[in-house]
Design a protein around this motif. Structure first.
Motif, PDB file in Angstrom:
ATOM      1  N   HIS A  71      -8.958 -10.536  -4.086  1.00  0.00           N
ATOM      2  CA  HIS A  71      -9.760 -11.338  -3.170  1.00  0.00           C
ATOM      3  C   HIS A  71     -10.924 -12.038  -3.872  1.00  0.00           C
ATOM      4  O   HIS A  71     -11.577 -12.893  -3.287  1.00  0.00           O
ATOM      5  CB  HIS A  71     -10.334 -10.458  -2.052  1.00  0.00           C
ATOM      6  CG  HIS A  71      -9.293  -9.882  -1.159  1.00  0.00           C
ATOM      7  ND1 HIS A  71      -8.702 -10.587  -0.145  1.00  0.00           N
ATOM      8  CD2 HIS A  71      -8.724  -8.647  -1.137  1.00  0.00           C
ATOM      9  CE1 HIS A  71      -7.831  -9.821   0.484  1.00  0.00           C
ATOM     10  NE2 HIS A  71      -7.819  -8.648  -0.102  1.00  0.00           N
ATOM     11  N   TYR A 123     -16.184 -12.892  -0.839  1.00  0.00           N
ATOM     12  CA  TYR A 123     -16.154 -14.089  -0.005  1.00  0.00           C
ATOM     13  C   TYR A 123     -17.389 -14.989  -0.142  1.00  0.00           C
ATOM     14  O   TYR A 123     -17.409 -16.073   0.422  1.00  0.00           O
ATOM     15  CB  TYR A 123     -16.014 -13.685   1.472  1.00  0.00           C
ATOM     16  CG  TYR A 123     -14.867 -12.742   1.739  1.00  0.00           C
ATOM     17  CD1 TYR A 123     -13.542 -13.140   1.543  1.00  0.00           C
ATOM     18  CD2 TYR A 123     -15.091 -11.442   2.184  1.00  0.00           C
ATOM     19  CE1 TYR A 123     -12.488 -12.271   1.788  1.00  0.00           C
ATOM     20  CE2 TYR A 123     -14.045 -10.565   2.440  1.00  0.00           C
ATOM     21  CZ  TYR A 123     -12.746 -10.986   2.233  1.00  0.00           C
ATOM     22  OH  TYR A 123     -11.713 -10.128   2.473  1.00  0.00           O
ATOM     23  N   HIS A 204      -7.750 -14.640  17.126  1.00  0.00           N
ATOM     24  CA  HIS A 204      -8.291 -14.087  15.891  1.00  0.00           C
ATOM     25  C   HIS A 204      -8.962 -15.156  15.029  1.00  0.00           C
ATOM     26  O   HIS A 204      -9.326 -14.873  13.879  1.00  0.00           O
ATOM     27  CB  HIS A 204      -7.195 -13.381  15.091  1.00  0.00           C
ATOM     28  CG  HIS A 204      -6.677 -12.148  15.765  1.00  0.00           C
ATOM     29  ND1 HIS A 204      -5.617 -12.180  16.646  1.00  0.00           N
ATOM     30  CD2 HIS A 204      -7.081 -10.851  15.707  1.00  0.00           C
ATOM     31  CE1 HIS A 204      -5.384 -10.958  17.091  1.00  0.00           C
ATOM     32  NE2 HIS A 204      -6.258 -10.132  16.549  1.00  0.00           N
ATOM     33  N   ALA A 205      -9.144 -16.337  15.568  1.00  0.00           N
ATOM     34  CA  ALA A 205      -9.810 -17.414  14.822  1.00  0.00           C
ATOM     35  C   ALA A 205     -11.109 -17.853  15.499  1.00  0.00           C
ATOM     36  O   ALA A 205     -11.686 -18.859  15.129  1.00  0.00           O
ATOM     37  CB  ALA A 205      -8.865 -18.607  14.669  1.00  0.00           C
ATOM     38  N   ARG A 258     -13.266 -17.476  10.169  1.00  0.00           N
ATOM     39  CA  ARG A 258     -12.737 -16.531   9.178  1.00  0.00           C
ATOM     40  C   ARG A 258     -13.330 -15.126   9.343  1.00  0.00           C
ATOM     41  O   ARG A 258     -13.106 -14.251   8.517  1.00  0.00           O
ATOM     42  CB  ARG A 258     -13.039 -17.037   7.763  1.00  0.00           C
ATOM     43  CG  ARG A 258     -12.608 -18.466   7.475  1.00  0.00           C
ATOM     44  CD  ARG A 258     -11.114 -18.642   7.439  1.00  0.00           C
ATOM     45  NE  ARG A 258     -10.470 -17.986   6.324  1.00  0.00           N
ATOM     46  CZ  ARG A 258     -10.364 -18.514   5.094  1.00  0.00           C
ATOM     47  NH1 ARG A 258     -10.889 -19.696   4.825  1.00  0.00           N
ATOM     48  NH2 ARG A 258      -9.729 -17.853   4.144  1.00  0.00           N
ATOM     49  N   GLU A 261     -10.864 -12.123   9.630  1.00  0.00           N
ATOM     50  CA  GLU A 261     -10.242 -11.916   8.315  1.00  0.00           C
ATOM     51  C   GLU A 261     -11.189 -11.148   7.389  1.00  0.00           C
ATOM     52  O   GLU A 261     -10.772 -10.212   6.689  1.00  0.00           O
ATOM     53  CB  GLU A 261      -9.894 -13.284   7.719  1.00  0.00           C
ATOM     54  CG  GLU A 261      -9.408 -13.266   6.292  1.00  0.00           C
ATOM     55  CD  GLU A 261      -9.262 -14.673   5.720  1.00  0.00           C
ATOM     56  OE1 GLU A 261      -9.123 -14.785   4.498  1.00  0.00           O
ATOM     57  OE2 GLU A 261      -9.298 -15.651   6.502  1.00  0.00           O
ATOM     58  N   GLN A 264     -11.463  -7.459   8.430  1.00  0.00           N
ATOM     59  CA  GLN A 264     -10.326  -6.655   7.992  1.00  0.00           C
ATOM     60  C   GLN A 264     -10.442  -6.319   6.512  1.00  0.00           C
ATOM     61  O   GLN A 264     -10.152  -5.202   6.091  1.00  0.00           O
ATOM     62  CB  GLN A 264      -9.010  -7.389   8.273  1.00  0.00           C
ATOM     63  CG  GLN A 264      -8.687  -7.530   9.747  1.00  0.00           C
ATOM     64  CD  GLN A 264      -8.531  -6.188  10.434  1.00  0.00           C
ATOM     65  OE1 GLN A 264      -9.438  -5.701  11.096  1.00  0.00           O
ATOM     66  NE2 GLN A 264      -7.384  -5.571  10.266  1.00  0.00           N
ATOM     67  N   GLY A 265     -10.858  -7.303   5.721  1.00  0.00           N
ATOM     68  CA  GLY A 265     -11.030  -7.064   4.288  1.00  0.00           C
ATOM     69  C   GLY A 265     -12.146  -6.084   3.995  1.00  0.00           C
ATOM     70  O   GLY A 265     -12.086  -5.307   3.038  1.00  0.00           O
ATOM     71  N   LYS A 340      -3.120  -4.261   2.596  1.00  0.00           N
ATOM     72  CA  LYS A 340      -2.259  -4.589   3.733  1.00  0.00           C
ATOM     73  C   LYS A 340      -1.037  -3.683   3.758  1.00  0.00           C
ATOM     74  O   LYS A 340      -0.649  -3.161   4.808  1.00  0.00           O
ATOM     75  CB  LYS A 340      -1.837  -6.061   3.676  1.00  0.00           C
ATOM     76  CG  LYS A 340      -1.077  -6.519   4.912  1.00  0.00           C
ATOM     77  CD  LYS A 340      -0.851  -8.024   4.893  1.00  0.00           C
ATOM     78  CE  LYS A 340      -0.136  -8.484   6.162  1.00  0.00           C
ATOM     79  NZ  LYS A 340       0.083  -9.950   6.168  1.00  0.00           N
TER      80      LYS A 340
END
Length: 444
Positions: A71, A123, A204-205, A258, A261, A264-265, A340
């Motif tokens: 990532h 990120y 989810h967005a 995002r 996302e 989750q990360g 994942k």
């Protein structure tokens, strides 16, 4: 399957264990004394002294992802790195840290900073890293993560209602968060806030995550939330009101939409870090239980010779070792095939570890009699903390639902013999070429 620790694993866990026994455990009494003095929300000096020593010895930021993390947005430089331990290597170290409540902070490995640093690392832009990740990695500031809300079922993160609305070059944030861990610490200078930038987008967005400096106008800490009466100072868990909080649009992480996302990360490694430390908590409770049982007598003989305690201690040893193996398996899978693919193992250990520790701590409390429910032996506090972990980073029910769904998917009706065929003995046997490991769900 090789269960022998590698030389590198032995090196790091040995350094952590030795530092804790030589420096951290002897400082527990000092910590308690300083914690009891003056204001509850303060910097505890003995922890700062130990942090400087650990940092000087290079036992620091052990959780930071290795350079080859998939990532990681590669920078021109590599200053945003720790020693590069894998999840498996860190798991063994985190177990040792779990034995003493404040040990993780000594090595700059305590939540929520660990998760926030990973978010910035994976990120964040270079500017975001320079401003926030560098002082966090240096142990100069603390941070918070604001996701859970009091008026929604936050076990489903898509329910969050905090609004993040763009107004020119700024975002305006309005909402209420609670169980915002770490906000009690006077060194907490930044929070990562999750809210919705678009209520009309796909489910989810809709969510985004933005960086909010704690001195931004409109950030109001309403109260601290004790856990079974423990305030967890100086860390604390706070309820926060965000009223017309304005931050530059550059403070968004990764981009609008995002947020889920990123969550989750962030939560995958965070969940397993909790579980790693929980193994250490359980080991410490078992140690205290065995010592207590051998030092006290009842009805004419040492308590440990009463058969009920033999059974409880044996069960504790079995449960700890089974849970450790599952935890190490999950960590190893995260390293080899990614978070994942390892999601079922992560979910399983997240359910198993705190429930296992709670059973053992409860037995240890029983072994200590009235002292067990007091503050004298640290068991009541340990129980309170572990009980929160059945809720933190997703409640047991959510993880169990995920585990069950993945299990059902391996046994779909069209993917193999029916239940009646299995009953009647007409199902393929292990020797049948049509019965593959894939049907069993082994190859994942």
């Amino acid at each position: 399957m090789d269960f022998e620790p590698t030389e590198r694993q032995q090196y790091w866990v040995g350094r952590v264990r030795d530092f804790i026994e030589a420096n951290v455990r002897p400082a527990v009494a000092t910590y308690k004394a300083q914690d009891a003095e003056g204001d509850r929300w303060k910097v505890i000096q003995v922890v700062e002294d130990l942090k400087a020593k650990a940092k000087g010895e290079g036992i620091w930021n052990l959780f930071m992802p290795p350079r080859n993390d998939s990532h990681h947005h590669v920078d021109e430089t590599f200053e945003f790195e720790g020693p590069g331990l894998t999840n498996l290597e860190y798991a063994l170290c985190a177990e040792e840290m779990g034995r003493i409540g404040f040990a993780s902070e000594v090595f700059n490995c305590s939540a929520p900073d660990t998760g926030n640093m990973e978010v910035f690392f994976r990120y964040g832009t270079r500017e975001q890293k320079d401003r926030w990740l560098t002082p966090l990695m240096n142990g100069e500031i603390r941070s918070a993560f604001l996701m859970t809300e009091p008026y929604t079922a936050s076990s489903d993160a898509t329910n969050i209602e905090t609004r993040i609305e763009r107004d020119g070059d700024e975002y305006v944030i309005n909402g209420r968060k609670w169980w915002s861990s770490g906000l009690g610490d006077p060194r907490c200078k930044v929070a990562i806030v999750m809210g919705k930038t678009n209520f009309e987008a796909k489910r989810h967005a809709q969510q985004s995550q933005v960086i909010v400096p704690m001195d931004t106008p409109g950030v109001n800490i309403l109260r601290h939330l004790p856990v079974f009466g423990y305030d967890d100072a100086p860390h604390g868990h706070m309820e926060v009101e965000l009223t017309d909080v304005r931050v530059p649009v550059e403070n968004v992480l990764l981009g609008e939409g995002r947020g889920f996302e990123i969550a989750q990360g962030r939560l995958g490694p965070g969940r397993i870090h909790h579980c790693m430390r929980t193994i250490g908590v359980a080991e410490e409770a078992l140690h205290k239980m065995c010592k207590r049982l051998q030092e006290r007598e009842a009805f004419g003989k040492p308590i440990y010779k009463h058969s009920v305690w033999e059974e409880r201690v044996a069960r504790a040893r079995i449960d700890i070792d089974m849970t450790r193996l599952l935890c190490l398996k999950a960590a190893d899978m995260m390293d080899k095939v990614g978070n994942k693919t390892a999601k079922q193992e992560i979910a399983m250990i997240k359910v198993q570890a705190p429930n296992m520790a709670l059973r053992i701590i409860d037995d240890a409390i029983q072994a200590h009699g009235g002292g067990g429910v007091s503050d004298d032996y640290g068991l009541a506090n340990a129980y309170a903390h572990q009980r929160t972990l059945r809720l933190a980073d997703g409640p047991d029910e959510v993880h169990a639902r995920s585990i069950a769904r993945m299990e059902f998917a391996k046994h779909m009706p069209q993917a193999g013999p029916t239940a009646n065929a299995l009953r009647d003995g007409n199902a393929p046997t292990m020797g049948d070429d049509s019965f593959s490991s894939g049907d069993m769900g082994v190859a994942r």
